[in-house]
Design a protein around this motif. Sequence first.
Motif, PDB file in Angstrom:
ATOM      1  N   SER A  67       0.790  -1.234   0.000  1.00  0.00           N
ATOM      2  CA  SER A  67       0.000   0.000   0.000  1.00  0.00           C
ATOM      3  C   SER A  67       0.822   1.285   0.000  1.00  0.00           C
ATOM      4  N   SER A  68       2.078   1.253   0.397  1.00  0.00           N
ATOM      5  CA  SER A  68       2.882   2.478   0.403  1.00  0.00           C
ATOM      6  C   SER A  68       3.127   2.966  -1.017  1.00  0.00           C
ATOM      7  N   PRO A  69       3.379   4.262  -1.205  1.00  0.00           N
ATOM      8  CA  PRO A  69       3.644   4.788  -2.552  1.00  0.00           C
ATOM      9  C   PRO A  69       4.803   4.044  -3.202  1.00  0.00           C
ATOM     10  N   ILE A  70       4.664   3.780  -4.499  1.00  0.00           N
ATOM     11  CA  ILE A  70       5.661   2.954  -5.188  1.00  0.00           C
ATOM     12  C   ILE A  70       7.028   3.636  -5.231  1.00  0.00           C
ATOM     13  N   TYR A  71       7.051   4.979  -5.334  1.00  0.00           N
ATOM     14  CA  TYR A  71       8.345   5.664  -5.409  1.00  0.00           C
ATOM     15  C   TYR A  71       9.072   5.551  -4.075  1.00  0.00           C
ATOM     16  N   LEU A  72       8.339   5.574  -2.956  1.00  0.00           N
ATOM     17  CA  LEU A  72       8.953   5.409  -1.641  1.00  0.00           C
ATOM     18  C   LEU A  72       9.503   3.997  -1.488  1.00  0.00           C
ATOM     19  N   LEU A  73       8.727   2.992  -1.896  1.00  0.00           N
ATOM     20  CA  LEU A  73       9.187   1.607  -1.803  1.00  0.00           C
ATOM     21  C   LEU A  73      10.399   1.372  -2.692  1.00  0.00           C
ATOM     22  N   ALA A  74      10.366   1.915  -3.910  1.00  0.00           N
ATOM     23  CA  ALA A  74      11.489   1.708  -4.829  1.00  0.00           C
ATOM     24  C   ALA A  74      12.770   2.314  -4.264  1.00  0.00           C
ATOM     25  N   ALA A  75      12.700   3.521  -3.685  1.00  0.00           N
ATOM     26  CA  ALA A  75      13.880   4.150  -3.100  1.00  0.00           C
ATOM     27  C   ALA A  75      14.371   3.365  -1.889  1.00  0.00           C
ATOM     28  N   LEU A  76      13.446   2.862  -1.076  1.00  0.00           N
ATOM     29  CA  LEU A  76      13.836   2.082   0.106  1.00  0.00           C
ATOM     30  C   LEU A  76      14.502   0.777  -0.317  1.00  0.00           C
ATOM     31  N   TYR A  77      13.904   0.070  -1.269  1.00  0.00           N
ATOM     32  CA  TYR A  77      14.492  -1.188  -1.733  1.00  0.00           C
ATOM     33  C   TYR A  77      15.887  -0.955  -2.308  1.00  0.00           C
ATOM     34  N   ALA A  78      16.051   0.133  -3.047  1.00  0.00           N
ATOM     35  CA  ALA A  78      17.358   0.416  -3.651  1.00  0.00           C
ATOM     36  C   ALA A  78      18.398   0.716  -2.570  1.00  0.00           C
ATOM     37  N   ALA A  79      18.000   1.480  -1.547  1.00  0.00           N
ATOM     38  CA  ALA A  79      18.945   1.858  -0.496  1.00  0.00           C
ATOM     39  C   ALA A  79      19.439   0.644   0.284  1.00  0.00           C
ATOM     40  N   VAL A  80      18.588  -0.354   0.435  1.00  0.00           N
ATOM     41  CA  VAL A  80      18.945  -1.497   1.266  1.00  0.00           C
ATOM     42  C   VAL A  80      19.554  -2.639   0.459  1.00  0.00           C
ATOM     43  N   GLN A  81      19.652  -2.492  -0.854  1.00  0.00           N
ATOM     44  CA  GLN A  81      20.201  -3.548  -1.700  1.00  0.00           C
ATOM     45  C   GLN A  81      21.582  -4.043  -1.251  1.00  0.00           C
ATOM     46  N   PRO A  82      22.529  -3.157  -0.912  1.00  0.00           N
ATOM     47  CA  PRO A  82      23.855  -3.651  -0.529  1.00  0.00           C
ATOM     48  C   PRO A  82      23.859  -4.563   0.692  1.00  0.00           C
ATOM     49  N   PHE A  83      22.769  -4.566   1.471  1.00  0.00           N
ATOM     50  CA  PHE A  83      22.727  -5.367   2.684  1.00  0.00           C
ATOM     51  C   PHE A  83      21.940  -6.659   2.516  1.00  0.00           C
ATOM     52  N   ALA A  84      21.441  -6.890   1.311  1.00  0.00           N
ATOM     53  CA  ALA A  84      20.660  -8.107   1.074  1.00  0.00           C
ATOM     54  C   ALA A  84      21.486  -9.364   1.305  1.00  0.00           C
ATOM     55  N   GLN A  85      22.781  -9.277   1.101  1.00  0.00           N
ATOM     56  CA  GLN A  85      23.652 -10.444   1.272  1.00  0.00           C
ATOM     57  C   GLN A  85      23.738 -10.892   2.721  1.00  0.00           C
ATOM     58  N   HIS A  86      23.286 -10.069   3.650  1.00  0.00           N
ATOM     59  CA  HIS A  86      23.360 -10.427   5.058  1.00  0.00           C
ATOM     60  C   HIS A  86      22.129 -11.203   5.522  1.00  0.00           C
ATOM     61  N   GLU A  87      21.250 -11.535   4.615  1.00  0.00           N
ATOM     62  CA  GLU A  87      20.139 -12.440   4.915  1.00  0.00           C
ATOM     63  C   GLU A  87      20.132 -13.519   3.846  1.00  0.00           C
ATOM     64  N   ASP A  88      20.202 -14.754   4.279  1.00  0.00           N
ATOM     65  CA  ASP A  88      20.385 -15.869   3.353  1.00  0.00           C
ATOM     66  C   ASP A  88      19.305 -15.920   2.290  1.00  0.00           C
ATOM     67  N   SER A  89      18.036 -15.841   2.704  1.00  0.00           N
ATOM     68  CA  SER A  89      16.944 -15.972   1.740  1.00  0.00           C
ATOM     69  C   SER A  89      16.947 -14.829   0.734  1.00  0.00           C
ATOM     70  N   LEU A  90      17.234 -13.610   1.207  1.00  0.00           N
ATOM     71  CA  LEU A  90      17.284 -12.471   0.296  1.00  0.00           C
ATOM     72  C   LEU A  90      18.465 -12.585  -0.654  1.00  0.00           C
ATOM     73  N   SER A  91      19.577 -13.033  -0.136  1.00  0.00           N
ATOM     74  CA  SER A  91      20.748 -13.196  -0.994  1.00  0.00           C
ATOM     75  C   SER A  91      20.439 -14.136  -2.148  1.00  0.00           C
ATOM     76  N   PHE A  92      19.668 -15.176  -1.879  1.00  0.00           N
ATOM     77  CA  PHE A  92      19.295 -16.119  -2.940  1.00  0.00           C
ATOM     78  C   PHE A  92      18.236 -15.523  -3.862  1.00  0.00           C
ATOM     79  N   ASP A  93      17.233 -14.844  -3.283  1.00  0.00           N
ATOM     80  CA  ASP A  93      16.132 -14.300  -4.091  1.00  0.00           C
ATOM     81  C   ASP A  93      16.613 -13.239  -5.077  1.00  0.00           C
ATOM     82  N   LEU A  94      17.621 -12.479  -4.692  1.00  0.00           N
ATOM     83  CA  LEU A  94      18.069 -11.361  -5.525  1.00  0.00           C
ATOM     84  C   LEU A  94      19.352 -11.657  -6.288  1.00  0.00           C
ATOM     85  N   ALA A  95      19.842 -12.891  -6.177  1.00  0.00           N
ATOM     86  CA  ALA A  95      21.135 -13.222  -6.772  1.00  0.00           C
ATOM     87  C   ALA A  95      21.132 -13.091  -8.286  1.00  0.00           C
TER      88      ALA A  95
END
Length: 633
Positions: A252-280
């Motif tokens: 439900s949050s605005p898409i531009y806010l979600l897109a900026a948040l997802y982009a900002a946290v991308q470098p840390f995805a490797q610190h969660e196993d499932s995310l590291s696999f989902d975004l590999a």
Amino acid sequence: MCQLHGQSCTFGDSGIRGSHRHGESNSLANGSSNIAVTPAGQSTLPERQLGASVHAPTQQSTETHVLGPVHDEGDYGSPLVLNTPRWEQLVSEFMDSGALTPPSADLEGGGLNARIAAESAALDWTLPDTVLGSDSIESTPEFMGTTGEFEPHLVNRYIRDASGRLLFRNLTLQSVQSGPVPSHFWFTSQSLYSKSRQDVGLPQARNESDKRKLLESMISLGVGRRLIRLFDRFIAPHYPIFSDSSRPCPSSSPIYLLAALYAAVQPFAQHEDSLSFDLAFKPSLYSDLLKIAYEALEFELYAPTLPVVQTLILLLAQPTTHHLMSESSLQRTLLGKLVSAAHVLGLHVDPKHWPIAPWQIAQRRRLSFIVFNIDTWVSCSLGSPPLINRENWLIECLTAEDELEVGLKTADWEALLRQSQLTWLLREVLMELHSLRAMNRLASNHSQTFSIAKQMQDKLNVCFQNAAGESGVLSTTNLLGCFYIQINLCRALLRCHVANTRPTVQLSESMEEFIHYAREVTEQSVTNALAFGRNLDRSAEVLFWPAWTPTAFTSFVNLSWLMLVTSIDSEEAKGWMKTLTDTRSDLRSKSKQLPVLRLSLLRIDAIIWKGIKKTFALEKHVSGVVFEETISD
């Protein structure tokens, strides 16, 4: 006055009535002046003309000027006195004529002033949480200043409903604070912006549905929720832009806010196993997310909301992924948009007494400080004047009350409070030592520069002590901030030294003492700052480094170059040459794990690649100890 006394509005009419209080005639008709000229050439003025004396008209004059006689050109011996009645006299005439009736003490509620005072003292307005905090599609809030189109004190007189609103057809006035310093917003219907958006070439509709489908095809709702949890862990301690009552939601949050948040946290995805696999297998995800955010902002910036401010904060907070570029031009542009949007939404005002939920007050105050924080640190790193004027921005530091629904650990919140004090100190340094007026005033005044820098250093020493005892996510960033502030104090000291010394000029004893002090303090500061970077361990790899931090590390290197080039003697030059050589070696190994250091390494390598003697104009004693090295890799 003419209408009041039934006279035609012309200076040629002699029928303007005089004062009721004195019963005097005040005729200014042509040829019937009430100025009596004596044989000595002096005029006798009626009492009503405030006792001012003017020269009598010359014999050649055929008429009396309405404001007194016209002096010869170039005669400034007598002041120009306007024959204007006193304010008390005007009030008296209006009272006598019935044109002005004082408020009756019998008016309902004890008179108008009493009613306004009572309203200011006991507001019972209650604003729904969505009024100032949501991404409203129907209307957009805009803060009402005291010099703009609307008059805030006039809005105080409007008849408002139980929530402080007054509705027009396409405009809603919303009061949030009455009293001597009222605060109001106006909400303009989004439908009115459609034509304007079309005129300037912007899309007329959000196209929300298609963009949301695109975002969810890239980041599923489940992955989005896990990314938001990573944001809370790594980035929220630096920039707590959300509250527990307004958490971002992938559906439900605005898409531009979600897109900026997802982009900002991308470098840390490797610190969660499932995310590291989902975004590999999505290497282009980061740029695609930023594209969604930037394209949406073209529409949203026409009428910004709080989510727009939050999005701009996220875009400005994260360092560039191109670690060998500062991207200063983009940061300047985004910073201007952020500060402008914050002013539109009234974030420069303290909402402590507004009739909104306590969690909203705390969130708005945090957002206000974060905008001030980013403006201070990013402007410093860009070498630009801050955009925010402290005289017109009320939230410069956080308080314990602002912790409400922040969602941070106690240690992280306490470190953020200390960072707010650090931000305030940096703003002082920028204003007192690095503003354009300060530099022009202090460039040749080493004693005053020393006095100001000494006061700042005393405050900074306290910050150093606090930062040294911190633990948590912000401890490293706060310590780096202390070193960065100290380096900028040293820059101000060296400015006086470098700008006012030449080899052939005999220096005064006080100037020699100042130079010795400035160079000694700078050497110690740069040595400690470089040691800080050299001693960063593996834990630094999982930290969020704000956008200004690469420039902070680079400033340590560039100040080392300045100390080398301006060395007093060959021994000092040898010491700085060794410092730069050792620093280069450290950066080559450290920057492989810490991208935040790569720009610093580039600044050293670039000069050595071109050649130190080809880059700088060196004194003989410096040139003799500088050695060249060719970069082969």
